[in-house]
Design an enzyme around this catalytic site. Structure first.
Site, mmCIF file in Angstrom:
data_model
loop_
_atom_site.group_PDB
_atom_site.id
_atom_site.type_symbol
_atom_site.label_atom_id
_atom_site.label_comp_id
_atom_site.label_asym_id
_atom_site.label_seq_id
_atom_site.Cartn_x
_atom_site.Cartn_y
_atom_site.Cartn_z
ATOM 1 N N ASP A 30 0.843 -1.197 0.000
ATOM 2 C CA ASP A 30 0.000 0.000 0.000
ATOM 3 C C ASP A 30 0.877 1.245 0.000
ATOM 4 O O ASP A 30 1.818 1.346 0.799
ATOM 5 C CB ASP A 30 -0.894 0.031 1.245
ATOM 6 C CG ASP A 30 -2.101 -0.873 1.124
ATOM 7 O OD1 ASP A 30 -2.241 -1.554 0.095
ATOM 8 O OD2 ASP A 30 -2.912 -0.900 2.072
ATOM 9 N N LYS A 87 -8.013 0.909 -4.966
ATOM 10 C CA LYS A 87 -9.201 0.396 -4.290
ATOM 11 C C LYS A 87 -10.458 1.169 -4.675
ATOM 12 O O LYS A 87 -10.425 2.395 -4.799
ATOM 13 C CB LYS A 87 -9.031 0.485 -2.765
ATOM 14 C CG LYS A 87 -7.934 -0.399 -2.187
ATOM 15 C CD LYS A 87 -7.877 -0.247 -0.677
ATOM 16 C CE LYS A 87 -6.719 -1.033 -0.073
ATOM 17 N NZ LYS A 87 -6.895 -2.486 -0.185
ATOM 18 N N GLY A 159 -5.197 -2.623 9.052
ATOM 19 C CA GLY A 159 -4.868 -1.462 9.865
ATOM 20 C C GLY A 159 -4.606 -1.749 11.323
ATOM 21 O O GLY A 159 -4.487 -0.825 12.128
ATOM 22 N N ARG A 171 -6.819 -20.277 7.353
ATOM 23 C CA ARG A 171 -7.114 -21.621 7.869
ATOM 24 C C ARG A 171 -8.557 -22.033 7.576
ATOM 25 O O ARG A 171 -8.825 -23.201 7.262
ATOM 26 C CB ARG A 171 -6.832 -21.687 9.373
ATOM 27 C CG ARG A 171 -5.349 -21.670 9.728
ATOM 28 C CD ARG A 171 -5.117 -22.179 11.140
ATOM 29 N NE ARG A 171 -3.714 -22.155 11.528
ATOM 30 C CZ ARG A 171 -2.812 -23.074 11.193
ATOM 31 N NH1 ARG A 171 -3.177 -24.109 10.433
ATOM 32 N NH2 ARG A 171 -1.564 -22.986 11.615
ATOM 33 N N GLY A 256 -3.168 -7.160 8.381
ATOM 34 C CA GLY A 256 -2.467 -7.304 9.647
ATOM 35 C C GLY A 256 -1.031 -7.771 9.542
ATOM 36 O O GLY A 256 -0.361 -7.945 10.562
ATOM 37 N N SER A 278 -0.487 -1.181 6.180
ATOM 38 C CA SER A 278 0.105 -0.191 7.082
ATOM 39 C C SER A 278 1.468 -0.623 7.604
ATOM 40 O O SER A 278 2.231 0.202 8.107
ATOM 41 C CB SER A 278 -0.834 0.048 8.264
ATOM 42 O OG SER A 278 -2.159 0.259 7.832
#
Length: 336
Positions: A30, A87, A159, A171, A256, A278
């Protein structure tokens, strides 16, 4: 004799999926400006995702998050030689058309932005540009693939700098594929009916309000497609997944990922590549974090390399405990 791919049944789909496969084994980062895009390219990113704020800042700002300023996207396109993605909001056909006209290489119909449509995602088959979409489960992934997505990514919890939700979603999808491989055609068709039922929610709500009979297979429920056509289409995708033992499109990890070890973990769980939002530009040392994450993805099965590239990077982005987030604060719940 010259072959026109547009005339083949799956011509444009082949092109879209082919582009997505070219990103396999890489890191997509990003970026919010040309300077960050240049850092990403220098670090070895296979593509960049242009947006107005990184997900951590979108989460902190609140309000309505929309498509980035086209001028900013154009500046990023002009600054790098690698593919540029951007996006749009879930279901926002006009934003997607604007991005396609701008010349982006791929569109992310993203839950990170504020959804524009609570009933439907975009019919991505009506676009020339390929799409990537997020998924928490096999059902979400299959619906997006049926709509024409050329790439799937885990939603994770963008984020937060916390990889736990991305791990959970990977999973869940992997386990569902495992279960699917044990099923016969009749049971798989039942799964297809369940997955397809989400497309009938608008028609079902309106009919219930009007006191009409329930939706049937022959009713048009999404664009020009009947519920029966959607069920049959999803059934064919599920059969393909059973045969392949994986999704028929590339499946990246996202949401994440904040450290080289996070990226390596997702690759070990079966991801074809990694999106980093991020995690790079909210770290204390973006250029070094970017390079280290690229190295970790390329050498995810070599712990000594992951350990080496993780040395002396400085502070990772500040993370959030996703288990303390309310349902309204969870971006992953957006979409269907």
């Amino acid at each position: 004799m010259k072959i026109n791919l547009e005339e083949l049944k799956f011509g444009t789909e082949l092109i879209k999926r082919g582009f997505a496969k070219m990103q396999k084994g890489g890191v997509i980062m990003d970026v919010t400006n040309a300077e960050q895009a240049a850092i990403a390219e220098e670090a070895g990113a296979v593509a960049v995702m242009a947006l107005h704020k990184v997900p951590a800042d979108i989460r902190a700002a609140g309000g309505v998050a929309r498509m980035a300023d086209p001028k900013k996207i154009q500046e990023i396109i002009d600054a790098v030689t690698i593919p540029v993605m951007a996006k749009c909001r879930i279901g926002h056909i006009a934003e997607a058309r604007a991005l396609e006209a701008l010349g982006v290489d791929m569109i992310d119909e993203s839950e990170v932005l504020t959804p524009a449509d609570v009933f439907f995602h975009i019919d991505k088959r009506k676009f020339v540009v390929p799409f990537v979409c997020g998924a928490r489960s096999l059902g979400e992934a299959v619906r997006r693939i049926w709509e024409g997505a050329a790439m799937i990514r885990t939603k994770g919890e963008a984020g937060t700098g916390n990889v736990v939700e991305a791990v959970k979603h990977m999973r869940l999808i992997n386990r569902a594929i495992f279960e699917l491989q044990k099923m016969n055609e009749e049971r798989i068709y039942g799964v297809a009916e369940k997955y397809a039922s989400r497309y009938a929610e608008l028609a079902s709500r309106v009919r219930e309000e009007m006191g009409l009979e329930s939706v049937s297979r022959n009713d048009v429920v999404f664009e020009e497609y009947t519920l029966g056509e959607i069920i049959d289409g999803i059934y064919e995708i599920l059969l393909e997944i059973r045969e392949l033992g994986r999704l028929p499109v590339v499946n990246f990890a996202a949401g994440g990922v904040a450290t080289p070890a996070d990226a390596a973990l997702m690759m070990q769980l079966g991801a074809d590549g990694v999106f980093v939002g991020s995690g790079i530009f909210k770290s204390s040392n973006p250029p070094e974090y970017a390079k280290a994450i690229v190295e970790a993805v390329q050498h995810y099965d070599e712990p000594e390399v992951v350990a080496e590239v993780s040395k002396g990077l400085g502070e990772a982005m500040k993370g959030l405990d996703v288990f303390k987030l309310s349902e309204d604060e969870r971006l992953q719940t957006r979409g269907l």
